[in-house]
Design a protein around this motif. Structure first.
Motif, mmCIF file in Angstrom:
data_model
loop_
_atom_site.group_PDB
_atom_site.id
_atom_site.type_symbol
_atom_site.label_atom_id
_atom_site.label_comp_id
_atom_site.label_asym_id
_atom_site.label_seq_id
_atom_site.Cartn_x
_atom_site.Cartn_y
_atom_site.Cartn_z
ATOM 1 N N ALA A 86 25.898 -15.467 2.070
ATOM 2 C CA ALA A 86 26.825 -14.607 2.817
ATOM 3 C C ALA A 86 26.823 -13.046 2.310
ATOM 4 N N ALA A 87 26.849 -13.174 1.111
ATOM 5 C CA ALA A 87 27.062 -11.491 0.319
ATOM 6 C C ALA A 87 25.566 -11.016 0.740
ATOM 7 N N ALA A 136 23.812 -6.052 6.580
ATOM 8 C CA ALA A 136 24.305 -5.388 7.777
ATOM 9 C C ALA A 136 25.060 -3.876 7.246
ATOM 10 N N ALA A 137 25.487 -3.899 6.222
ATOM 11 C CA ALA A 137 25.801 -2.549 5.650
ATOM 12 C C ALA A 137 24.756 -1.698 5.583
ATOM 13 N N ALA A 189 27.408 -11.858 10.278
ATOM 14 C CA ALA A 189 27.401 -13.352 10.699
ATOM 15 C C ALA A 189 26.292 -13.812 11.414
ATOM 16 N N ALA A 190 25.327 -12.967 12.336
ATOM 17 C CA ALA A 190 24.207 -13.245 12.821
ATOM 18 C C ALA A 190 23.305 -13.618 11.742
ATOM 19 N N LEU A 191 23.006 -12.558 10.905
ATOM 20 C CA LEU A 191 22.079 -12.789 9.657
ATOM 21 C C LEU A 191 22.455 -13.856 9.008
ATOM 22 N N ALA A 244 15.071 -14.736 1.733
ATOM 23 C CA ALA A 244 14.226 -14.355 0.631
ATOM 24 C C ALA A 244 14.122 -12.640 0.912
ATOM 25 N N GLU A 245 13.882 -12.132 2.171
ATOM 26 C CA GLU A 245 13.956 -10.837 2.512
ATOM 27 C C GLU A 245 15.213 -9.980 2.590
ATOM 28 N N LEU A 246 16.386 -10.831 3.069
ATOM 29 C CA LEU A 246 17.664 -10.173 2.749
ATOM 30 C C LEU A 246 17.879 -9.977 1.233
ATOM 31 N N GLU A 247 17.479 -10.831 0.435
ATOM 32 C CA GLU A 247 17.839 -10.576 -0.822
ATOM 33 C C GLU A 247 16.969 -9.470 -1.475
#
Length: 124
Positions: free
Chosen positions: A4-5, A11-12, A69-71, A83-86
């Motif tokens: 979530a974070a 998104a930010a 939310a979609a991500l 892992a990419e988001l991280e």
């Protein structure tokens, strides 16, 4: 890994890239790579694609929430994407400088602005 974070942070970043405009090439190339990858993950999901387009073009807070939310939904189902988001959330972001010219109405103009700062603490 707090998906979530990570989703909110990504998104930010997308929304900040829209707000920053075309002035910073380094930020824009990073955002462009992120957008391409997110589009690939979202595939034919029209609603998710629209949330991405809205956040990337306007930087609006509501659009960023919908994108987050979609991500999150996709990251919960795809470990590689999570892992990419991280990685994106952990990467150093370029310095952003904002200059405002408002003339005699600077006080009023300043009251109409919203500035969001995202800072990663050393103990996180």
């Amino acid at each position: 890994m707090d998906i979530a974070a990570l989703s909110e942070a990504t998104a930010a970043l997308v929304a900040a890239g829209a707000a920053q405009g075309v002035g910073d090439r380094a930020a824009n190339s990073t955002i462009t790579v992120m957008l391409q990858r997110i589009r690939q993950v979202f595939g034919g999901d029209r609603r998710a694609q629209e949330s991405l387009d809205q956040a990337a073009s306007t930087g609006a807070e509501e659009a960023a929430r919908e994108l987050a939310a979609a991500l999150r939904w996709y990251a919960e189902r795809d470990r590689d994407f999570a892992a990419e988001l991280e990685r994106w959330a952990a990467s150093p972001q370029p310095h952003v400088t904002q200059t405002v010219h408002a003339g005699r109405d600077a006080y009023v103009a300043g009251g109409d602005q919203t500035v969001t700062h995202h800072h990663k603490r050393a103990d996180d």
